[in-house]
Scaffold this active site. Sequence first.
Site, PDB file in Angstrom:
ATOM      1  N   ASN A   1       9.141  -7.724  10.747  1.00  0.00           N
ATOM      2  CA  ASN A   1       9.392  -6.392  11.301  1.00  0.00           C
ATOM      3  C   ASN A   1      10.725  -6.246  12.019  1.00  0.00           C
ATOM      4  OD1 ASN A   1       6.826  -5.640  10.403  1.00  0.00           O
ATOM      5  ND2 ASN A   1       5.861  -6.271  12.314  1.00  0.00           N
TER       6      ASN A   1
ATOM      7  N   PHE B   1       0.828  -1.207   0.000  1.00  0.00           N
ATOM      8  CA  PHE B   1       0.000   0.000   0.000  1.00  0.00           C
ATOM      9  C   PHE B   1       0.865   1.262   0.000  1.00  0.00           C
ATOM     10  CE2 PHE B   1      -2.972   2.612   2.933  1.00  0.00           C
ATOM     11  CZ  PHE B   1      -3.579   3.247   1.849  1.00  0.00           C
TER      12      PHE B   1
ATOM     13  N   TYR C   1       2.347  -6.589  17.306  1.00  0.00           N
ATOM     14  CA  TYR C   1       2.711  -5.754  16.153  1.00  0.00           C
ATOM     15  C   TYR C   1       3.527  -4.550  16.606  1.00  0.00           C
ATOM     16  CZ  TYR C   1       2.308  -2.349  12.392  1.00  0.00           C
ATOM     17  OH  TYR C   1       2.604  -1.407  11.441  1.00  0.00           O
TER      18      TYR C   1
ATOM     19  N   LYS D   1       7.468  -3.798  15.678  1.00  0.00           N
ATOM     20  CA  LYS D   1       7.817  -2.571  14.958  1.00  0.00           C
ATOM     21  C   LYS D   1       8.816  -1.743  15.763  1.00  0.00           C
ATOM     22  CE  LYS D   1       6.651  -0.949  11.630  1.00  0.00           C
ATOM     23  NZ  LYS D   1       7.317  -0.996  10.300  1.00  0.00           N
TER      24      LYS D   1
END
Length: 303
Positions: free
Chosen positions: A85, A15, A135, A139
């Site tokens: 990540n 994206f 997540y 990250k």
Amino acid sequence: MSGSERVMVFGAGGFLGGAICRLLEERGIDYRGFTRSTGDPHRRFDLATGHCFALDTQFGLYKPTVIVNAAAATQGDVLELTRGNVVAVQSLLSSMNGHASNARFIQIGSAAEYGGAPRGTSQNEQAELRPGGAYGYTKLAGSELVLRAQRNGADAIVLRSFNITGPGSPPSTLFGRVLRQLGTTDTIELGSLEAWRDYVDVRDVAEAVVAVATAEGHLPPVLNVGSGKATLARDAVHQLVELSGTTTKIVEGEVHAGHAGSPADTVAWQQADTTLIGKHLGWSSKIPLDQSLADTWTARPRE
């Protein structure tokens, strides 16, 4: 930077990565895109599993002046998130250190690294880091690897993006999930929409990335990328439903731990303080959420 940048974009099939590549193309900036997706026009390479020699070779052949890591794992178990990540970031930093040590490294971080904040406040780059789930933790781990490299002399920057919206929003995002169900069902079931989020259009984030890629001189190690305005997730979702012209009903679930609109969200408030990126790059978001949602609906996937 020199004005003759050669940019490597990892996650080019995604994206944000796709938006970055389109903007580089539009600006006439030399770039090379990499993605782990099959059937994508960019070069295929999986940062988490690909052999280091293959990556070293790409760096040696292309000699990038800028490396953008827009690749990330947003869903999956802890192992998948760690590989996407953390391991992926380390593989890039390792190859850069040996074969492109003068390049500028741009890591796309996430507001999930901050976690929540008191309602009505804005989070600047010095805000406490309190991720609320796997997540956010992975990250943050990736960003910390980049910041360690920066402290050891690398030209490395973490751009902490807040909630990215806009045309092409994937199903992993709240609006992408809603978008793909509008017109196909009478009822859409989501998690709690009580969360307030700072939504920033993907095209604005791409502008920030290119601004960093082409900026001269030293930049702060962390820069926030957001709109600077929190919006209630419920209001944004209902606005998207109104744009669709359908009578789709939104049914909300309970609050647990995760992202806004998922069945797991305990982060009640996030809002970016973008003073620093404005001061150093003159950047600010230009596309309001109303326009971003309208463009998202117009660009929706059609059968």
